[in-house]
Scaffold this motif. Structure first.
Motif, PDB file in Angstrom:
ATOM      1  N   ILE A  48       0.843  -1.202   0.000  1.00  0.00           N
ATOM      2  CA  ILE A  48       0.000   0.000   0.000  1.00  0.00           C
ATOM      3  C   ILE A  48       0.879   1.254   0.000  1.00  0.00           C
ATOM      4  O   ILE A  48       0.561   2.251  -0.649  1.00  0.00           O
ATOM      5  CB  ILE A  48      -0.966  -0.010   1.198  1.00  0.00           C
ATOM      6  N   VAL A  75      -8.651  -1.271  -5.797  1.00  0.00           N
ATOM      7  CA  VAL A  75      -9.991  -1.400  -5.192  1.00  0.00           C
ATOM      8  C   VAL A  75     -11.025  -1.336  -6.314  1.00  0.00           C
ATOM      9  O   VAL A  75     -10.760  -0.769  -7.373  1.00  0.00           O
ATOM     10  CB  VAL A  75     -10.285  -0.285  -4.158  1.00  0.00           C
ATOM     11  N   PRO A  76     -12.211  -1.927  -6.087  1.00  0.00           N
ATOM     12  CA  PRO A  76     -13.239  -1.862  -7.137  1.00  0.00           C
ATOM     13  C   PRO A  76     -13.739  -0.426  -7.315  1.00  0.00           C
ATOM     14  O   PRO A  76     -13.723   0.355  -6.370  1.00  0.00           O
ATOM     15  CB  PRO A  76     -14.342  -2.784  -6.621  1.00  0.00           C
ATOM     16  N   GLU A  87       1.593 -11.306   8.923  1.00  0.00           N
ATOM     17  CA  GLU A  87       0.658 -12.385   8.602  1.00  0.00           C
ATOM     18  C   GLU A  87       1.260 -13.305   7.558  1.00  0.00           C
ATOM     19  O   GLU A  87       1.963 -12.846   6.648  1.00  0.00           O
ATOM     20  CB  GLU A  87      -0.664 -11.787   8.095  1.00  0.00           C
ATOM     21  N   ARG A 111      -5.987  -7.589  -5.363  1.00  0.00           N
ATOM     22  CA  ARG A 111      -7.006  -7.702  -4.318  1.00  0.00           C
ATOM     23  C   ARG A 111      -6.959  -9.007  -3.541  1.00  0.00           C
ATOM     24  O   ARG A 111      -7.985  -9.568  -3.178  1.00  0.00           O
ATOM     25  CB  ARG A 111      -8.411  -7.464  -4.872  1.00  0.00           C
ATOM     26  N   PHE A 166      -5.379  -9.339  -0.212  1.00  0.00           N
ATOM     27  CA  PHE A 166      -4.727  -8.458   0.757  1.00  0.00           C
ATOM     28  C   PHE A 166      -4.418  -9.195   2.055  1.00  0.00           C
ATOM     29  O   PHE A 166      -5.002 -10.222   2.350  1.00  0.00           O
ATOM     30  CB  PHE A 166      -5.638  -7.272   1.091  1.00  0.00           C
ATOM     31  N   PHE A 167      -3.533  -8.584   2.828  1.00  0.00           N
ATOM     32  CA  PHE A 167      -3.386  -8.957   4.222  1.00  0.00           C
ATOM     33  C   PHE A 167      -4.255  -7.995   5.034  1.00  0.00           C
ATOM     34  O   PHE A 167      -4.665  -6.947   4.538  1.00  0.00           O
ATOM     35  CB  PHE A 167      -1.925  -8.817   4.662  1.00  0.00           C
ATOM     36  N   LYS A 198      -3.328  -6.055   7.295  1.00  0.00           N
ATOM     37  CA  LYS A 198      -2.639  -4.766   7.406  1.00  0.00           C
ATOM     38  C   LYS A 198      -2.988  -3.866   6.225  1.00  0.00           C
ATOM     39  O   LYS A 198      -3.253  -2.676   6.402  1.00  0.00           O
ATOM     40  CB  LYS A 198      -1.125  -4.989   7.463  1.00  0.00           C
ATOM     41  N   GLN A 199      -2.999  -4.440   5.029  1.00  0.00           N
ATOM     42  CA  GLN A 199      -3.307  -3.643   3.837  1.00  0.00           C
ATOM     43  C   GLN A 199      -4.758  -3.178   3.850  1.00  0.00           C
ATOM     44  O   GLN A 199      -5.072  -2.057   3.447  1.00  0.00           O
ATOM     45  CB  GLN A 199      -3.008  -4.463   2.579  1.00  0.00           C
ATOM     46  N   GLN A 226      -4.895  -0.229   6.001  1.00  0.00           N
ATOM     47  CA  GLN A 226      -4.309   0.938   5.352  1.00  0.00           C
ATOM     48  C   GLN A 226      -5.274   1.515   4.329  1.00  0.00           C
ATOM     49  O   GLN A 226      -5.340   2.726   4.139  1.00  0.00           O
ATOM     50  CB  GLN A 226      -2.982   0.563   4.682  1.00  0.00           C
ATOM     51  N   LEU A 227      -6.033   0.641   3.644  1.00  0.00           N
ATOM     52  CA  LEU A 227      -6.971   1.124   2.624  1.00  0.00           C
ATOM     53  C   LEU A 227      -8.222   1.703   3.265  1.00  0.00           C
ATOM     54  O   LEU A 227      -8.651   2.811   2.930  1.00  0.00           O
ATOM     55  CB  LEU A 227      -7.333  -0.013   1.656  1.00  0.00           C
ATOM     56  N   ASN A 249      -6.972   5.344   4.078  1.00  0.00           N
ATOM     57  CA  ASN A 249      -7.270   6.060   2.834  1.00  0.00           C
ATOM     58  C   ASN A 249      -8.750   6.191   2.515  1.00  0.00           C
ATOM     59  O   ASN A 249      -9.110   6.708   1.465  1.00  0.00           O
ATOM     60  CB  ASN A 249      -6.563   5.376   1.654  1.00  0.00           C
ATOM     61  N   PRO A 252     -11.989  -1.767  -0.134  1.00  0.00           N
ATOM     62  CA  PRO A 252     -11.157  -2.633  -0.984  1.00  0.00           C
ATOM     63  C   PRO A 252     -11.935  -3.752  -1.684  1.00  0.00           C
ATOM     64  O   PRO A 252     -11.430  -4.345  -2.636  1.00  0.00           O
ATOM     65  CB  PRO A 252     -10.142  -3.249  -0.015  1.00  0.00           C
TER      66      PRO A 252
END
Lengths: 507, 327
Positions: free
Chosen positions: A468, A495-496, B130, B146, B148-149, B151-152, B155-156, B160, B164
């Motif tokens: 990220i 992301v979608p 992980e 897509r 993800f862990f 953690k990600q 973060q998303l 942000n 996701p």
């Protein structure tokens, strides 16, 4: 719509009626090498690919062994090109500023039967011109590689077998070609060829661009069959052959110095243990045949990965205790009609089909490119006039890449503090290096393109810590919204896209 | 040659365990402590769970009677405690090398470039990550975007403000997985399908009950030896090989199954169990070289932030013992 960087061409150039001398379809390692070699001449050349980076298809899954060709079938074009290329590689790596390591290889014999075969392999190597190979006793074998099985009966040493970087090689070829004025177009899928029988042919892309050229070189790998259908090329069949690999963590690398090979059988070359230039070990490949439409051709499977581990541990028993950090599948562009299947003026004058280039294409890329240029000159009438201003090297100022860490020199970090901001904790890659690669000539914008250039996301945590953050840096530095950052170009967004209904699921 | 600075104790990692150790050392009068952190802020994993109105409180402070907390609040509290000490904080400092016999670490940061630190005792509080798909051993298939862990995901979603995925599949069934399902639901996704290769969820009944306030994920215990990720460009499902069933989704999260960040210990030839990556510890969390200690989730297993904090304090006491014996 995000403005995807699709090479150095703007639309105005693409629609230009002025035809190219050569269009290379497929920016794998062979296409890039051809662009590099053609860029030494006064020619208008376009290198295009449907993907958004070079080496994005079969090339990225290569084990990156620079073969001496010791075990090739003698007398074939493959053997000839590989053997020649093997001797050119040290100088090539120097010019392209790519990492290259002459680590050597060793064929191991465990059974009496295998031990007898070593002599045959030795003789074959010598007849292929690889005369520096050496037969080893059991004791010598164990002395050179202490981690091999205790019951090893003998070995064959191939001192010049080497390893290189599968990713940076294509990139370096393309960057030099670009510096010499070659055009590169990404995201260009060819859907039609107009006027294939005329002197000036037109390639039509899925975006409905029409690009005129005198010569088309089809080095589209797995896509070569479909492209050949568009111009009515000769009959050939592509049977993708999957090769799965296990990637081991760096702590295992010190146990092995050389590439370890089993004695090949009639069916297969067997499972190899290969040190990588990045400092890992990989074990593989499998050999599984697929048809062209199978999407699973790059998948991994549990049974095969388990069989890889048992195969590899016959060469290096300690491997079973080593942590596996990743797995991947490479695909060989296997042609039923034979390897290095090359047809000049295939179907029509000025169209060249190059297919069946399997894993050795990485090694042979420089000599294969030279061979193809000779074909283009002799059979397709390509006029070759050296460009005295062309360069054949990447500049010294070019960032030397991950294999020379900026923090080795603390002064560099003080000049550019971003080089001290470590983003990828596994491979110690800094924000500064990621930005330098974003600013590099091919304008990489995808997560995978940055991964292949910097190694960020390629370490043991596989992006847990940095994926990220890398996406955020691309977004911030290139002005692309974070939600539009992709893994490999459009349709692989992080992301979608939001739906009109907002939070509602797709059902 | 890079410069070298000397400390009495160096702590690697400013998460709950490292901060716990730092605070305890300060309180017991140890001067000249350096706390080294590779990211640009302190607090470790809890700091990623942001405070949000209507958000999911995923942390519990048992020492305060089991009150649910936001991770960010906990990280904030840790920061406040730390600011009352004279511990020297080194942010954005990535340790690139350790020399166990010399009690030396070498780090890189934007201000000083490359620096070495030496200390009478060094505490590794490097936390955990992980497990990747291949480390889990039963997850193969494609490698699309897509996957993800957790953690990600954090973060998303929290970092942000992005969603996701809308139809999540979660791999792994511990507390982290159920917390992730709740976070996804609150962010606007559907209830997750939680898949693990065990019959019952790893997460306890009471913990699952707690998260039912936000989401009701559907647990699928798969007897299947192998589960394959499906999707060419982005994740589109997982295939349970034995049942030959495809569970469609538009994103996959690999949750929990923590693996110690023991790479530095391995690099410095401190004893580490492979392939579990657990550092070999003796009495009082001492590593295989004298003067080296480990605290928090690097020890292996899955522990909450507060456990790590108290563990850090406990290890600090052992470190003080060591200092008094060696001086």
């Amino acid at each position: 719509m995000v403005d995807w960087p699709d090479g150095n061409l703007d639309a105005a150039v693409r629609f230009d009626e002025d035809p190219y001398d050569v269009i290379i379809v497929g920016a794998g390692v062979v296409g890039c090498a051809l662009a590099y070699k053609l860029s030494q001449y006064r020619l208008r050349v376009l290198l295009l690919d449907k993907n958004y980076d070079v080496g994005e298809a079969t090339s990225k899954g290569n084990s990156a062994i620079v073969h001496t060709g010791f075990d090739a079938a003698p007398g074939t074009l493959e053997s000839q090109l590989v053997t020649q290329a093997s001797r050119q590689w040290p100088e090539l790596a120097e010019k392209l500023k790519i990492p290259f390591e002459k680590c050597g290889a060793m064929v191991l014999a465990i059974t009496d039967e295998q031990n007898k075969q070593l002599d045959t392999i030795h003789a074959k190597a010598v007849s292929n011109g690889v005369d520096d190979v050496r037969l080893l006793s059991a004791a010598q074998t164990r002395e050179l590689e202490p981690s091999v099985p205790q019951d090893v009966l003998g070995g064959l040493l191939i001192p010049r077998e080497s390893i290189a970087d599968p990713f940076t090689t294509s990139i370096a070829y393309a960057e030099v070609a670009l510096a010499n004025g070659i055009d590169i177009l990404f995201g260009a899928e060819i859907v039609e060829i107009e006027d294939a029988d005329k002197t000036i042919k037109k390639l039509v892309t899925a975006r409905n661009d029409r690009i005129a050229t005198r010569i088309i070189v089809n080095v589209a790998g797995l896509g070569s069959r479909r492209l050949a259908d568009l111009y009515g090329g000769d009959e050939f069949d592509i049977n993708p052959r999957r090769g799965q690999f296990l990637i081991f963590d760096k702590y295992s690398r010190s146990a092995i110095k050389r590439i370890l090979l089993p004695i090949p059988t009639a069916q297969t070359k067997g499972v190899l243990v290969i040190p990588t230039i990045f400092g890992n070990l990989i074990a593989g490949p499998t050999a599984e045949d697929f048809s062209l439409d199978d999407e699973e051709v790059t998948d991994t499977t549990l049974e095969m990965l388990q069989s890889l581990l048992s195969g590899a541990s016959r060469l290096f028993p300690g491997l079973v205790d080593q942590p596996v950090i990743g797995t991947f599948s490479g695909v060989r562009c296997n042609c039923s009609q034979g390897s290095y299947w090359i047809r000049s003026n295939d179907g029509h004058q000025g169209i060249v089909t190059v297919t069946g280039i399997r894993s050795t294409g990485f090694t042979s890329s420089p000599t294969l490119a030279e061979y193809l240029i000779k074909e283009l000159h002799e059979k397709c009438g390509l006029n070759l006039e050296k460009n005295p201003n062309a360069v054949d090297s990447r500049p010294e100022s070019n960032w030397p890449g991950w294999w020379q860490r900026p923090f080795a020199n603390g002064e560099l970090v003080k000049q550019n503090p971003d080089l001290g901001k470590i983003i990828c904790y596994c491979e110690n890659i800094s924000r500064g290096e990621i930005i330098q690669h974003l600013d590099s000539p091919l304008k990489p914008r995808t997560l995978d393109a940055i991964k292949r250039r910097t190694r960020a996301q390629m370490g043991r945590c596989q992006g847990f810590d940095c994926q990220i953050k890398v996406a955020e840096i691309i977004s911030e530095h290139c002005g692309i919204p974070l939600s539009k950052i992709t893994k490999r170009g459009p349709e692989s967004e992080i992301v979608p896209a939001p739906t009109a209904a907002g939070n509602e699921g797709k059902g | 040659m890079n410069s070298t600075k000397h400390f009495s104790v160096v702590i690697i990692g400013a998460g709950p365990a490292g901060i716990g150790a730092a605070i305890a050392l300060y309180k017991r009068g140890v001067k000249s402590v350096a706390l080294v952190e590779r990211s640009d802020k302190i607090g470790g994993i809890p700091s990623l769970y942001k405070k949000k109105k209507g958000g999911v409180r995923t942390f519990i402070r048992w020492s305060r009677g089991g009150i649910p907390f936001f991770g960010e609040d906990y990280a904030h509290w840790l920061g406040e405690q730390l600011s009352k000490t004279d511990v020297q904080l080194w942010l954005q400092s990535q340790v690139i090398e350790i020399e166990a016999k010399e009690n030396r670490i070498t780090l890189v940061n934007p201000d000083e470039g490359r620096v070495s630190l030496t200390a009478a005792a060094i505490i590794m509080a490097c936390g955990s990550r992980e497990e990747t798909a291949s480390e889990r051993g039963w997850l193969t298939g494609a490698r699309p975007m897509r996957v993800f862990f957790t953690k990600q995901l954090l973060q998303l979603i929290d970092g942000n403000g992005l969603l996701p995925m809308r139809n999540p599949v979660i791999i792994g069934s511990d507390l982290i997985a159920y917390a992730a399902a709740a976070k996804l639901k609150v962010a606007g996704a559907a209830d997750a399908i939680i898949v693990d290769n065990r019959r019952r969820p790893k997460c306890s009944y009471f913990e699952r009950l707690y998260f039912r306030r936000w989401s009701q994920p559907n647990f699928r215990g798969v007897a299947a030896k192998s589960v394959e990720v499906v999707g060419s460009k982005t994740a589109s499902g997982i295939r349970l090989s034995r049942e030959d069933e495809l569970i469609p989704c538009d994103g996959i999260v690999l949750c929990g199954e923590l693996i110690p960040n023991s790479e530095l210990a391995l690099q410095g030839n401190l004893k580490v169990e492979l392939p579990s990556r657990k550092p070999v510890v003796g009495r009082d969390s001492q590593l295989s070289e004298p003067g080296w200690f480990a605290a928090g989730n690097i020890l292996g297993g899955f522990h909450g932030a507060e456990w790590c904090y108290f563990n850090g304090r406990r290890v600090a006491r052992a470190v003080i013992n060591h200092l008094s014996q060696s001086s």
